[in-house]
Design a protein around this motif. Sequence first.
Motif, PDB file in Angstrom:
ATOM      1  N   CYS A  70      -4.867   0.140  12.721  1.00 16.00           N
ATOM      2  CA  CYS A  70      -5.422  -0.057  14.060  1.00 16.00           C
ATOM      3  C   CYS A  70      -5.988   1.246  14.607  1.00 16.00           C
ATOM      4  N   ASP A  71      -6.774   1.908  13.805  1.00 13.75           N
ATOM      5  CA  ASP A  71      -7.459   3.111  14.265  1.00 13.75           C
ATOM      6  C   ASP A  71      -8.295   2.757  15.492  1.00 13.75           C
ATOM      7  N   SER A  72      -8.157   3.550  16.521  1.00 12.21           N
ATOM      8  CA  SER A  72      -8.870   3.248  17.771  1.00 12.21           C
ATOM      9  C   SER A  72     -10.376   3.265  17.594  1.00 12.21           C
ATOM     10  N   GLU A  73     -10.873   3.971  16.564  1.00 15.35           N
ATOM     11  CA  GLU A  73     -12.308   4.046  16.339  1.00 15.35           C
ATOM     12  C   GLU A  73     -12.814   2.920  15.447  1.00 15.35           C
ATOM     13  N   ALA A  74     -11.880   2.153  14.879  1.00 14.20           N
ATOM     14  CA  ALA A  74     -12.283   1.078  13.980  1.00 14.20           C
ATOM     15  C   ALA A  74     -12.782  -0.111  14.778  1.00 14.20           C
ATOM     16  N   GLU A  75     -13.586  -0.929  14.113  1.00 12.32           N
ATOM     17  CA  GLU A  75     -14.069  -2.144  14.739  1.00 12.32           C
ATOM     18  C   GLU A  75     -12.901  -3.102  14.935  1.00 12.32           C
ATOM     19  N   PRO A  76     -12.892  -3.858  16.029  1.00 15.11           N
ATOM     20  CA  PRO A  76     -11.812  -4.821  16.231  1.00 15.11           C
ATOM     21  C   PRO A  76     -11.845  -5.913  15.180  1.00 15.11           C
ATOM     22  N   GLY A  77     -10.688  -6.545  14.978  1.00 12.56           N
ATOM     23  CA  GLY A  77     -10.611  -7.619  13.987  1.00 12.56           C
ATOM     24  C   GLY A  77      -9.678  -7.254  12.861  1.00 12.56           C
ATOM     25  N   ALA A  78      -9.606  -8.133  11.864  1.00 14.34           N
ATOM     26  CA  ALA A  78      -8.700  -7.933  10.735  1.00 14.34           C
ATOM     27  C   ALA A  78      -9.108  -6.715   9.930  1.00 14.34           C
ATOM     28  N   PRO A  79      -8.151  -5.921   9.440  1.00 13.36           N
ATOM     29  CA  PRO A  79      -8.483  -4.743   8.628  1.00 13.36           C
ATOM     30  C   PRO A  79      -9.100  -5.151   7.300  1.00 13.36           C
ATOM     31  N   ASP A  80      -9.993  -4.306   6.782  1.00 17.00           N
ATOM     32  CA  ASP A  80     -10.661  -4.606   5.522  1.00 17.00           C
ATOM     33  C   ASP A  80      -9.723  -4.497   4.334  1.00 17.00           C
ATOM     34  N   ASP A  81      -8.733  -3.609   4.427  1.00 14.84           N
ATOM     35  CA  ASP A  81      -7.856  -3.356   3.295  1.00 14.84           C
ATOM     36  C   ASP A  81      -6.400  -3.363   3.760  1.00 14.84           C
ATOM     37  N   PRO A  82      -5.840  -4.564   4.032  1.00 13.41           N
ATOM     38  CA  PRO A  82      -4.456  -4.619   4.522  1.00 13.41           C
ATOM     39  C   PRO A  82      -3.467  -4.221   3.448  1.00 13.41           C
ATOM     40  N   HIS A  83      -2.279  -3.841   3.881  1.00 16.31           N
ATOM     41  CA  HIS A  83      -1.184  -3.539   2.962  1.00 16.31           C
ATOM     42  C   HIS A  83      -0.938  -4.753   2.072  1.00 16.31           C
ATOM     43  N   THR A  84      -0.781  -4.512   0.770  1.00 18.32           N
ATOM     44  CA  THR A  84      -0.578  -5.612  -0.177  1.00 18.32           C
ATOM     45  C   THR A  84       0.566  -5.251  -1.113  1.00 18.32           C
ATOM     46  N   ALA A  85       1.667  -6.011  -1.040  1.00 20.86           N
ATOM     47  CA  ALA A  85       2.827  -5.773  -1.896  1.00 20.86           C
ATOM     48  C   ALA A  85       3.313  -7.111  -2.439  1.00 20.86           C
ATOM     49  N   THR A  86       3.429  -7.204  -3.747  1.00 19.23           N
ATOM     50  CA  THR A  86       3.843  -8.439  -4.400  1.00 19.23           C
ATOM     51  C   THR A  86       5.309  -8.755  -4.113  1.00 19.23           C
ATOM     52  N   VAL A  87       5.587 -10.033  -3.847  1.00 19.16           N
ATOM     53  CA  VAL A  87       6.960 -10.461  -3.578  1.00 19.16           C
ATOM     54  C   VAL A  87       7.220 -11.758  -4.352  1.00 19.16           C
ATOM     55  N   PHE A  88       8.397 -11.833  -5.000  1.00 23.72           N
ATOM     56  CA  PHE A  88       8.756 -13.009  -5.801  1.00 23.72           C
ATOM     57  C   PHE A  88       9.259 -14.142  -4.899  1.00 23.72           C
ATOM     58  N   GLN A 108       0.970  -2.839 -10.946  1.00 25.35           N
ATOM     59  CA  GLN A 108       0.801  -1.443 -10.589  1.00 25.35           C
ATOM     60  C   GLN A 108       0.723  -1.341  -9.073  1.00 25.35           C
ATOM     61  N   PRO A 109       1.570  -0.554  -8.439  1.00 26.16           N
ATOM     62  CA  PRO A 109       1.555  -0.474  -6.975  1.00 26.16           C
ATOM     63  C   PRO A 109       0.300   0.207  -6.460  1.00 26.16           C
ATOM     64  N   MET A 110       0.133   0.143  -5.152  1.00 23.93           N
ATOM     65  CA  MET A 110      -1.034   0.757  -4.528  1.00 23.93           C
ATOM     66  C   MET A 110      -1.067   2.256  -4.817  1.00 23.93           C
ATOM     67  N   GLY A 111      -2.268   2.810  -4.901  1.00 27.53           N
ATOM     68  CA  GLY A 111      -2.418   4.226  -5.200  1.00 27.53           C
ATOM     69  C   GLY A 111      -2.614   4.483  -6.674  1.00 27.53           C
ATOM     70  N   ASP A 112      -3.497   5.395  -7.008  1.00 27.00           N
ATOM     71  CA  ASP A 112      -3.754   5.725  -8.404  1.00 27.00           C
ATOM     72  C   ASP A 112      -2.547   6.407  -9.035  1.00 27.00           C
ATOM     73  N   ALA A 113      -2.383   6.208 -10.349  1.00 23.36           N
ATOM     74  CA  ALA A 113      -1.339   6.922 -11.081  1.00 23.36           C
ATOM     75  C   ALA A 113      -1.727   8.396 -11.160  1.00 23.36           C
ATOM     76  N   VAL A 114      -0.822   9.283 -10.741  1.00 26.99           N
ATOM     77  CA  VAL A 114      -1.127  10.710 -10.699  1.00 26.99           C
ATOM     78  C   VAL A 114      -0.247  11.522 -11.649  1.00 26.99           C
ATOM     79  N   ASP A 115       0.771  10.884 -12.218  1.00 24.59           N
ATOM     80  CA  ASP A 115       1.655  11.574 -13.150  1.00 24.59           C
ATOM     81  C   ASP A 115       2.277  10.537 -14.065  1.00 24.59           C
ATOM     82  N   GLU A 116       2.725  10.973 -15.235  1.00 24.81           N
ATOM     83  CA  GLU A 116       3.343  10.057 -16.189  1.00 24.81           C
ATOM     84  C   GLU A 116       4.347  10.824 -17.035  1.00 24.81           C
ATOM     85  N   ALA A 117       5.500  10.208 -17.252  1.00 27.98           N
ATOM     86  CA  ALA A 117       6.531  10.793 -18.111  1.00 27.98           C
ATOM     87  C   ALA A 117       7.151   9.656 -18.908  1.00 27.98           C
TER      88      ALA A 117
END
Length: 232
Positions: free
Chosen positions: A43-61, A151-160
Motif C-alpha cells: 500500500c505504497d502511498s504513491e501507488a495507484e489505488p486497487g489490488a497490488p500487481d504482485d501480492p504475497h504468494t505462499a503455498t499452503v497444503f 521454490q519460495p519467493m526471491g532468487d536463490a543467492v547461495d547454495e550448500a
Amino acid sequence: MESLESELDRARDLDVADLADAIESIGFECTRCGACCTADAGCDSEAEPGAPDDPHTATVFPDEIRRLQASGPGDTEYDFRDVARPMPYGLTDGPDGPEGETFEWALQTDDCGDCTFYEETDGTGACTVHEDRPLICRTYPFSVALGGTTQPMGDAVDEAGMVRAHECEGLGREIDREDAEELAAALKERAVRELEEAIGVREQYQPVETGAGEVVVHDSEGQKRPDGTHRE
C-alpha cells in the motif's frame, strides 16, 4: 528428468544432519523485517489505488488450511476464504473476474497484498498464527534442490549441498545447532509433503471446462471451488 516418485524417494532419504550442516554454513537469523510476508509494492502511498500487481504468494497444503481455520480467536474458526485463495498462476482475467484451473492454494492476502496473518508494530513484523504457520513459512528462506518442490519467493543467492538460500536480509547470520536442526527437519518435511501433494494432484486430476468467472482448484483431495468445497 526424474519422476516425482524418484524425487520423493530422494526427499525421504535426505539426512537432517546434512541439511543442518548446510544451513549452519550459510547462516540465518530472522530479523522480523516482514519482507517474506508482504507484497513488493503493498500500500505504497504513491501507488495507484486497487489490488497490488504482485501480492504475497505462499503455498499452503489442504490440511494446513484446516489447521489455520481452527486457530481462529476464541472458540471461533476462520472461514476458508479468510485463510486461503486459489493460487493465481494459471488463471486468466475474464470479464467476470479470474477464471480457469490452478493446482495449488496460496495464503490469503489483505487489500495491500500482504499475508492476511501478518502484522507490524514500529517496523517489527509478527505472524498472528505463528504456531500454526505453514511449512513454506517455517522454512523460509531455504529450499531443497529437488524437482517437483516449491521454490519460495526471491532468487536463490547461495547454495550448500542440497540446500538453496533465497533472498533474505537474515542470511549470513550465526545460527545455533539446535535451531539449524529444527529448521532442517521442517525443510525435509516440506520437501516430502510437496512431492506427495504433487503426486496426489496428478492422480486426482481430471480436466474440466470452466465457465465465465469460474475457478477450479485441483489439489490432492480432488477438484474444489475457491471456497474449499468439493466440485461435483
